[in-house]
Design a protein around this motif. Structure first.
Motif, mmCIF file in Angstrom:
data_model
loop_
_atom_site.group_PDB
_atom_site.id
_atom_site.type_symbol
_atom_site.label_atom_id
_atom_site.label_comp_id
_atom_site.label_asym_id
_atom_site.label_seq_id
_atom_site.Cartn_x
_atom_site.Cartn_y
_atom_site.Cartn_z
ATOM 1 N N HIS A 153 7.743 -3.548 7.908
ATOM 2 C CA HIS A 153 8.495 -4.230 6.854
ATOM 3 C C HIS A 153 7.649 -4.348 5.589
ATOM 4 O O HIS A 153 8.138 -4.087 4.474
ATOM 5 N N GLN A 154 6.393 -4.727 5.724
ATOM 6 C CA GLN A 154 5.487 -4.799 4.570
ATOM 7 C C GLN A 154 5.445 -3.468 3.836
ATOM 8 O O GLN A 154 5.511 -3.417 2.606
ATOM 9 N N SER A 155 5.331 -2.397 4.600
ATOM 10 C CA SER A 155 5.250 -1.070 3.998
ATOM 11 C C SER A 155 6.557 -0.694 3.316
ATOM 12 O O SER A 155 6.562 -0.198 2.184
ATOM 13 N N SER A 156 7.666 -0.945 3.984
ATOM 14 C CA SER A 156 8.960 -0.572 3.409
ATOM 15 C C SER A 156 9.275 -1.378 2.155
ATOM 16 O O SER A 156 10.020 -0.923 1.281
ATOM 17 N N GLU A 157 8.690 -2.577 2.044
ATOM 18 C CA GLU A 157 8.899 -3.417 0.868
ATOM 19 C C GLU A 157 7.919 -3.104 -0.266
ATOM 20 O O GLU A 157 7.941 -3.755 -1.315
ATOM 21 N N GLY A 158 7.038 -2.116 -0.071
ATOM 22 C CA GLY A 158 6.169 -1.663 -1.142
ATOM 23 C C GLY A 158 4.870 -2.415 -1.324
ATOM 24 O O GLY A 158 4.229 -2.321 -2.367
ATOM 25 N N PHE A 159 4.438 -3.144 -0.282
ATOM 26 C CA PHE A 159 3.181 -3.875 -0.386
ATOM 27 C C PHE A 159 2.009 -3.150 0.276
ATOM 28 O O PHE A 159 0.853 -3.496 0.030
ATOM 29 N N VAL A 160 2.301 -2.198 1.130
ATOM 30 C CA VAL A 160 1.263 -1.428 1.823
ATOM 31 C C VAL A 160 1.689 0.035 1.829
ATOM 32 O O VAL A 160 2.832 0.347 2.198
ATOM 33 N N ARG A 161 0.793 0.915 1.411
ATOM 34 C CA ARG A 161 1.097 2.340 1.470
ATOM 35 C C ARG A 161 1.326 2.763 2.921
ATOM 36 O O ARG A 161 0.669 2.264 3.832
ATOM 37 N N LYS A 162 2.243 3.706 3.122
ATOM 38 C CA LYS A 162 2.495 4.178 4.480
ATOM 39 C C LYS A 162 1.218 4.742 5.110
ATOM 40 O O LYS A 162 0.962 4.541 6.298
ATOM 41 N N GLY A 163 0.419 5.452 4.319
ATOM 42 C CA GLY A 163 -0.830 5.995 4.850
ATOM 43 C C GLY A 163 -1.783 4.918 5.323
ATOM 44 O O GLY A 163 -2.489 5.097 6.320
ATOM 45 N N HIS A 164 -1.793 3.779 4.631
ATOM 46 C CA HIS A 164 -2.635 2.667 5.061
ATOM 47 C C HIS A 164 -2.013 1.962 6.265
ATOM 48 O O HIS A 164 -2.729 1.544 7.176
ATOM 49 N N ARG A 165 -0.689 1.840 6.271
ATOM 50 C CA ARG A 165 -0.024 1.262 7.451
ATOM 51 C C ARG A 165 -0.335 2.100 8.683
ATOM 52 O O ARG A 165 -0.570 1.563 9.767
#
Length: 198
Positions: A153-165
């Motif tokens: 959810h954090q990633s999909s909301e733009g707070f964490v890059r997918k690569g970092h997730r």
């Protein structure tokens, strides 16, 4: 950067055993797996809860086990007396820094607030490029399913890059995690989602 020269695996886990016997069983299995792969175990040094289970299993399998414990916790957490090495440090900050320095990969088992704080600090350092070491959550009996969903959810909301997730490996199998560690390739990404490289 590929991490292919693993020597020591750090395990963060509960000083309590948890309510499900699967947690203790998984801790023992992880300790045996680390030792069977000829890796050394780095952990918090305690003789209680999941911490004791992972250390005892590694020692019983012939492994080298390194504990790191702040002086103030030596009595509260009951330092393990049979470790290969026990490093006494002055603070929790020093404990985490030494564990990071000693280790080539990091696994979070089920645990409490301290376990999450430890693995998230390691993850933050990786995201900022301070190290290129792998990290994982050993998802025993679905313990980390809600956290995994929240991170997505954090990633999909733009707070964490997918690569970092995707830096964080989630698996219920210790051997799968260790295999993934052996071929881990850290992403080379800027932390800030809104900034693109030119």
């Amino acid at each position: 950067m590929t991490t292919n020269a693993l020597k020591r695996i750090c395990v963060f886990c509960g000083s309590n055993p948890g309510n499900d016997p699967a947690y203790l069983e998984a801790a023992a299995a992880l300790g045996r797996s680390i030792a069977a792969h000829d890796y050394e175990l780095v952990y918090g040094g305690a003789a209680v809860g999941l911490m004791r289970a992972v250390a005892d299993a590694a020692l019983q399998t012939g492994g080298h086990v390194i504990g790191v414990m702040p002086k103030a916790l030596l009595d509260k957490e009951i330092a393990h007396k049979d470790l290969s090495e026990l490093h006494e440090v002055s603070s929790m900050h020093e404990r985490k820094a030494l564990m990071e320095d000693l280790s080539d990969g990091f696994i979070a088992m089920p645990g409490g607030v301290g376990t999450l704080e430890e693995i998230f600090e390691i993850w933050t350092w990786a995201q900022l490029g301070h190290h290129a070491k792998p990290l994982a959550f050993l998802n025993v009996a679905g313990f980390y399913d809600p956290l995994c969903a929240f991170l997505d959810h954090q990633s999909s909301e733009g707070f964490v890059r997918k690569g970092h997730r995707d830096m964080a490996i989630f698996s219920d199998d210790a051997d799968d995690i260790l295999r993934a560690f052996a071929s881990y390739d850290a992403p080379d990404l800027p932390k800030w989602v809104e900034r693109e490289e030119t």
